[in-house]
Design a protein around this motif. Structure first.
Motif, PDB file in Angstrom:
ATOM      1  N   LYS A 256      83.455 -12.425 -57.847  1.00 24.01           N
ATOM      2  CA  LYS A 256      84.447 -12.391 -58.931  1.00 24.01           C
ATOM      3  C   LYS A 256      83.718 -12.045 -60.221  1.00 24.01           C
ATOM      4  CE  LYS A 256      87.273 -15.996 -56.765  1.00 24.01           C
ATOM      5  NZ  LYS A 256      86.349 -16.211 -55.625  1.00 24.01           N
ATOM      6  N   PHE A 257      84.411 -11.407 -61.156  1.00 25.83           N
ATOM      7  CA  PHE A 257      83.748 -10.992 -62.389  1.00 25.83           C
ATOM      8  C   PHE A 257      84.727 -11.007 -63.558  1.00 25.83           C
ATOM      9  CE2 PHE A 257      85.758  -7.084 -61.057  1.00 25.83           C
ATOM     10  CZ  PHE A 257      86.108  -6.457 -62.243  1.00 25.83           C
TER      11      PHE A 257
ATOM     12  N   TYR B 129      84.706  -9.235 -67.796  1.00 25.02           N
ATOM     13  CA  TYR B 129      83.986  -8.442 -68.784  1.00 25.02           C
ATOM     14  C   TYR B 129      83.595  -9.311 -69.968  1.00 25.02           C
ATOM     15  CZ  TYR B 129      85.184  -4.006 -66.525  1.00 25.02           C
ATOM     16  OH  TYR B 129      85.300  -2.965 -65.645  1.00 25.02           O
TER      17      TYR B 129
ATOM     18  N   GLY C 280      78.984  -7.954 -68.402  1.00 22.77           N
ATOM     19  CA  GLY C 280      79.932  -8.723 -67.612  1.00 22.77           C
ATOM     20  C   GLY C 280      79.246  -9.874 -66.900  1.00 22.77           C
ATOM     21  N   ASP C 281      80.063 -10.832 -66.483  1.00 18.23           N
ATOM     22  CA  ASP C 281      79.580 -11.971 -65.713  1.00 18.23           C
ATOM     23  C   ASP C 281      80.096 -11.856 -64.281  1.00 18.23           C
ATOM     24  OD1 ASP C 281      78.518 -12.796 -68.076  1.00 18.23           O
ATOM     25  OD2 ASP C 281      79.895 -14.492 -68.366  1.00 18.23           O
ATOM     26  N   MET C 282      79.261 -12.249 -63.336  1.00 17.82           N
ATOM     27  CA  MET C 282      79.655 -12.272 -61.924  1.00 17.82           C
ATOM     28  C   MET C 282      79.400 -13.653 -61.345  1.00 17.82           C
ATOM     29  SD  MET C 282      78.510  -8.668 -60.140  1.00 17.82           S
ATOM     30  CE  MET C 282      76.937  -8.499 -60.976  1.00 17.82           C
TER      31      MET C 282
ATOM     32  N   GLU D 118      75.601 -17.394 -60.149  1.00 14.68           N
ATOM     33  CA  GLU D 118      76.206 -16.826 -61.354  1.00 14.68           C
ATOM     34  C   GLU D 118      75.218 -15.877 -62.025  1.00 14.68           C
ATOM     35  OE1 GLU D 118      78.170 -18.263 -65.632  1.00 14.68           O
ATOM     36  OE2 GLU D 118      77.486 -19.732 -64.146  1.00 14.68           O
TER      37      GLU D 118
ATOM     38  N   ARG E 178      75.043 -13.879 -65.551  1.00 10.06           N
ATOM     39  CA  ARG E 178      75.663 -13.794 -66.875  1.00 10.06           C
ATOM     40  C   ARG E 178      75.098 -12.612 -67.656  1.00 10.06           C
ATOM     41  NH1 ARG E 178      74.367 -19.267 -69.614  1.00 10.06           N
ATOM     42  NH2 ARG E 178      75.309 -18.124 -71.353  1.00 10.06           N
TER      43      ARG E 178
ATOM     44  N   PHE F 295      77.214  -2.983 -66.582  1.00  4.70           N
ATOM     45  CA  PHE F 295      77.907  -3.847 -65.627  1.00  4.70           C
ATOM     46  C   PHE F 295      78.638  -3.048 -64.551  1.00  4.70           C
ATOM     47  CE2 PHE F 295      81.712  -6.147 -64.268  1.00  4.70           C
ATOM     48  CZ  PHE F 295      81.107  -7.235 -63.666  1.00  4.70           C
TER      49      PHE F 295
ATOM     50  N   TYR G 193      77.722  -3.441 -60.732  1.00  3.84           N
ATOM     51  CA  TYR G 193      78.725  -4.098 -59.887  1.00  3.84           C
ATOM     52  C   TYR G 193      79.107  -3.216 -58.703  1.00  3.84           C
ATOM     53  CZ  TYR G 193      83.273  -5.939 -58.417  1.00  3.84           C
ATOM     54  OH  TYR G 193      84.329  -6.413 -57.676  1.00  3.84           O
TER      55      TYR G 193
END
Length: 216
Positions: free
Chosen positions: A146-147, A149, A156-158, A169, A171, A176, A180
């Motif tokens: 899951k991500f 922006y 972006g964070d995943m 995680e 960060r 991104f 991704y």
């Protein structure tokens, strides 16, 4: 002179005479009494098949060729670097207040000690004080991704759900969309389906199956 009955001398037949007599006796026996001559035929000799001799060099060469056929491709780095610099913008602005000093110092330490590495086999995260903590995960252990922006899409964070129930995680991942898409091209089809994956970048890499024999 001597008188009396004359002595009788016993004359023993010679050996050649005995042989002739025995041969004649055998010839007189009916041939039908004897078994067929083929019964006395000597059995054919059986020769064991010799194993072909193989030199140690050929054996070693065959082992190398077999290992090369099943060996996974070499590990190739797709991305390696620190988190996006954009995570230090807001803490930098808030430094004008006393409360903003701590977040800004934390952002600077992450820039100095945190490193993300994405290869065709695994994802590595180096973090902690002095960068002494290392976490690695191979693609087959990722169940879903899951991500969100950050900073208008510049980063972006995943959050990755692993097959053992843990979470990983990432960060402020820079570049991104490209990173991704590459990660999602390496995970299993079940992971892409669970993540409802759709390519984000225009030049997203082709979907490939993960390496069968991964080196931990």
């Amino acid at each position: 002179f001597m008188t009396g009955a004359p002595r009788k001398t016993l004359i023993m037949p010679k050996s050649s005479s005995i042989v002739l007599i025995a041969t004649a006796a055998l010839a007189a026996v009916d041939a039908s009494v004897l078994p067929h001559a083929s019964a006395f035929r000597a059995p054919r000799p059986v020769f064991a098949r010799a194993r072909p001799s193989t030199s140690p060099f050929l054996v070693m060469q065959a082992k190398k060729e077999k290992a090369a056929a099943v060996a996974p491709p070499p590990e190739v780095t797709f991305f390696e670097g620190p988190p996006s610099w954009t995570e230090a913008i807001v803490p930098g602005i808030s430094i004008i207040t006393v409360l903003g000093i701590v977040p800004f110092a934390a952002a600077l330490s992450r820039q100095a000690w945190t490193r993300y590495k994405i290869t065709n086999r695994r994802i590595s995260i180096q973090s902690g004080w002095g960068g002494n903590d290392l976490v690695e995960v191979v693609y087959r252990d990722i169940a879903s991704v899951k991500f969100i922006y950050r900073f208008g899409g510049l980063s972006g964070d995943m959050v990755m759900d692993l097959t053992d129930g843990a979470k990983l995680e990432i960060r402020s991942m820079p570049e991104f969309e490209k990173n991704y898409d590459y990660i999602m091209s390496q995970v299993s089809p079940a992971c892409r389906e669970a993540s409802d994956y759709k390519p984000l970048s225009k030049d997203s890499p082709a979907i490939v199956e993960p390496v069968a024999a991964e080196s931990e």
